[in-house]
Design a protein around this motif. Structure first.
Motif, short mmCIF file in Angstrom:
data_model
loop_
_atom_site.label_atom_id
_atom_site.label_comp_id
_atom_site.label_asym_id
_atom_site.label_seq_id
_atom_site.Cartn_x
_atom_site.Cartn_y
_atom_site.Cartn_z
N LYS A 1 -15.09 -1.34 -5.95
CA LYS A 1 -13.88 -1.45 -6.76
C LYS A 1 -12.75 -1.87 -5.82
N SER A 2 -11.69 -2.38 -6.39
CA SER A 2 -10.57 -2.86 -5.57
C SER A 2 -9.89 -1.69 -4.86
N ASN A 3 -9.65 -1.88 -3.58
CA ASN A 3 -8.90 -0.90 -2.81
C ASN A 3 -8.20 -1.63 -1.68
N ASP A 4 -7.21 -2.44 -2.04
CA ASP A 4 -6.51 -3.25 -1.04
C ASP A 4 -5.77 -2.38 -0.03
N SER A 5 -5.38 -1.19 -0.44
CA SER A 5 -4.69 -0.28 0.48
C SER A 5 -5.59 0.05 1.68
N ARG A 6 -6.86 0.31 1.43
CA ARG A 6 -7.79 0.61 2.52
C ARG A 6 -8.03 -0.61 3.40
N LEU A 7 -8.08 -1.78 2.81
CA LEU A 7 -8.27 -3.00 3.60
C LEU A 7 -7.09 -3.20 4.56
N LYS B 1 -12.64 -9.96 -6.53
CA LYS B 1 -11.68 -9.39 -7.47
C LYS B 1 -10.52 -8.72 -6.74
N SER B 2 -10.61 -8.62 -5.42
CA SER B 2 -9.51 -8.06 -4.64
C SER B 2 -8.35 -9.05 -4.62
N GLU B 3 -7.18 -8.61 -5.06
CA GLU B 3 -6.01 -9.49 -5.06
C GLU B 3 -5.63 -9.89 -3.64
N LEU B 4 -5.73 -8.96 -2.71
CA LEU B 4 -5.40 -9.26 -1.32
C LEU B 4 -6.30 -10.34 -0.76
N LEU B 5 -7.60 -10.21 -0.96
CA LEU B 5 -8.53 -11.21 -0.43
C LEU B 5 -8.33 -12.56 -1.10
N LYS B 6 -8.08 -12.56 -2.39
CA LYS B 6 -7.85 -13.84 -3.09
C LYS B 6 -6.65 -14.57 -2.49
N HIS B 7 -5.57 -13.84 -2.23
CA HIS B 7 -4.38 -14.47 -1.67
C HIS B 7 -4.61 -14.93 -0.23
N LEU B 8 -5.34 -14.14 0.57
CA LEU B 8 -5.61 -14.54 1.95
C LEU B 8 -6.47 -15.80 2.00
N THR C 1 3.63 -15.56 -2.44
CA THR C 1 3.27 -15.03 -3.76
C THR C 1 4.08 -13.76 -4.00
N PRO C 2 4.12 -13.30 -5.24
CA PRO C 2 4.77 -12.00 -5.50
C PRO C 2 4.07 -10.85 -4.78
N ALA C 3 2.84 -11.08 -4.31
CA ALA C 3 2.07 -10.02 -3.65
C ALA C 3 2.44 -9.84 -2.19
N ARG C 4 3.53 -10.46 -1.75
CA ARG C 4 3.84 -10.38 -0.32
C ARG C 4 4.32 -8.98 0.10
N ARG C 5 4.63 -8.13 -0.87
CA ARG C 5 4.89 -6.73 -0.56
C ARG C 5 3.66 -5.93 -0.97
N HIS C 6 3.05 -5.27 -0.02
CA HIS C 6 1.74 -4.65 -0.25
C HIS C 6 1.89 -3.14 -0.39
N ILE C 7 1.29 -2.61 -1.44
CA ILE C 7 1.43 -1.20 -1.75
C ILE C 7 0.30 -0.41 -1.08
N LEU C 8 0.71 0.62 -0.35
CA LEU C 8 -0.25 1.53 0.26
C LEU C 8 -0.28 2.84 -0.52
N SER C 9 -1.46 3.45 -0.58
CA SER C 9 -1.53 4.80 -1.14
C SER C 9 -0.79 5.74 -0.19
N GLU C 10 -0.45 6.91 -0.68
CA GLU C 10 0.26 7.87 0.18
C GLU C 10 -0.57 8.21 1.41
N LYS C 11 -1.88 8.42 1.22
CA LYS C 11 -2.76 8.76 2.34
C LYS C 11 -2.82 7.64 3.36
N ASP C 12 -3.01 6.41 2.88
CA ASP C 12 -3.09 5.28 3.81
C ASP C 12 -1.74 4.98 4.44
N GLY C 13 -0.66 5.19 3.69
CA GLY C 13 0.67 4.98 4.24
C GLY C 13 0.95 5.93 5.39
#
Length: 228
Positions: free
Chosen positions: A96-102, A136-143, A177-189
């Motif tokens: 499943k998508s987890n761009d924060s972990r990536l 399906k990862s938005e981060l990977l698609k943009h990269l 892209t609008p995705a240039r600000r990347h959201i981290l989970s609290e744990k990953d942050g």
């Protein structure tokens, strides 16, 4: 290792991992039976080839040679080392998508300060986490669509939770892209902020797509991380 050599290794690792996943699928392994930890098997056998025979192979490597970074604080999934050559490898199996972990993983790779080190993130996808070879990862698609090295920048902010102050990392990039600000989970942050405290110069690094398997194989993508 130079850029061409890193790209070659990344492509070979991706294909070795994809072939292994295809074999498991043919044997009847379902996605639920496969896990991220199992990816060390094809990676290990890739590095057992004769041209890597002099390299020392280690998993869950955390020997940063610094008293302030204890074992377990920042571990790298797999390291191949010989003399001054060192390849740091993080790997993920996306169900499943987890761009924060990536993002957290590329920051871990950026912690290494020696410019001679190669740093790769290998991302394998389950069959239901890509469509016709597109993640399906938005981060990977943009990269992948950027077709260039993308610069990431880190900063920190202080937040209060239950009357306790904590430092949380914020991540931006120069993606157009609008995705240039990347959201981290609290744990990953919190984890990324901790890495930044270990190495304050880890505030900017670049990530570049160097290889993805062809559509007739399980999708495996490899990214290269470079400090700035």
């Amino acid at each position: 290792m130079n850029r061409l050599e890193i790209a070659r290794i990344g492509g070979e690792l991706a294909n070795a991992t994809a072939d292994w996943l295809a074999e498991r699928s043919h044997e009847g392994f379902s996605v639920s039976l496969l896990s991220e930890a199992l990816l060390v098997i094809p990676i290990f056998y890739y590095f057992k080839q004769p041209n890597w025979k002099d390299y020392n192979l280690r998993g869950e490597w955390g020997d940063w040679g610094r008293p302030d970074i204890r074992p377990g604080d920042v571990n790298i999934d797999f390291v191949a080392e010989y003399g001054d050559d060192k390849l740091l490898l993080e790997f993920k199996y996306l169900k499943k998508s987890n761009d924060s972990r990536l993002i957290k993983d590329v920051v871990k790779l950026a912690l290494a300060t020696d410019p001679r080190f190669a740093r790769l993130l290998l991302v394998a996808h389950s069959n239901d986490h890509h469509v016709d070879g597109q993640s399906k990862s938005e981060l990977l698609k943009h990269l992948l669509s950027a077709k260039r090295a993308v610069t990431f920048k880190l900063d920190q902010m202080i937040v209060t939770k239950k009357d306790k102050e904590m430092r949380i990392a914020t991540v931006t990039s120069d993606l157009d892209t609008p995705a240039r600000r990347h959201i981290l989970s609290e744990k990953d942050g919190e984890a990324v902020a901790k890495i930044m405290n270990f190495e304050p110069r880890t505030t900017a690094f670049s990530v570049e797509h160097i290889y993805s398997c062809a559509k007739d194989k399980p999708l495996v993508t490899v990214l290269s991380v470079t400090r700035q």
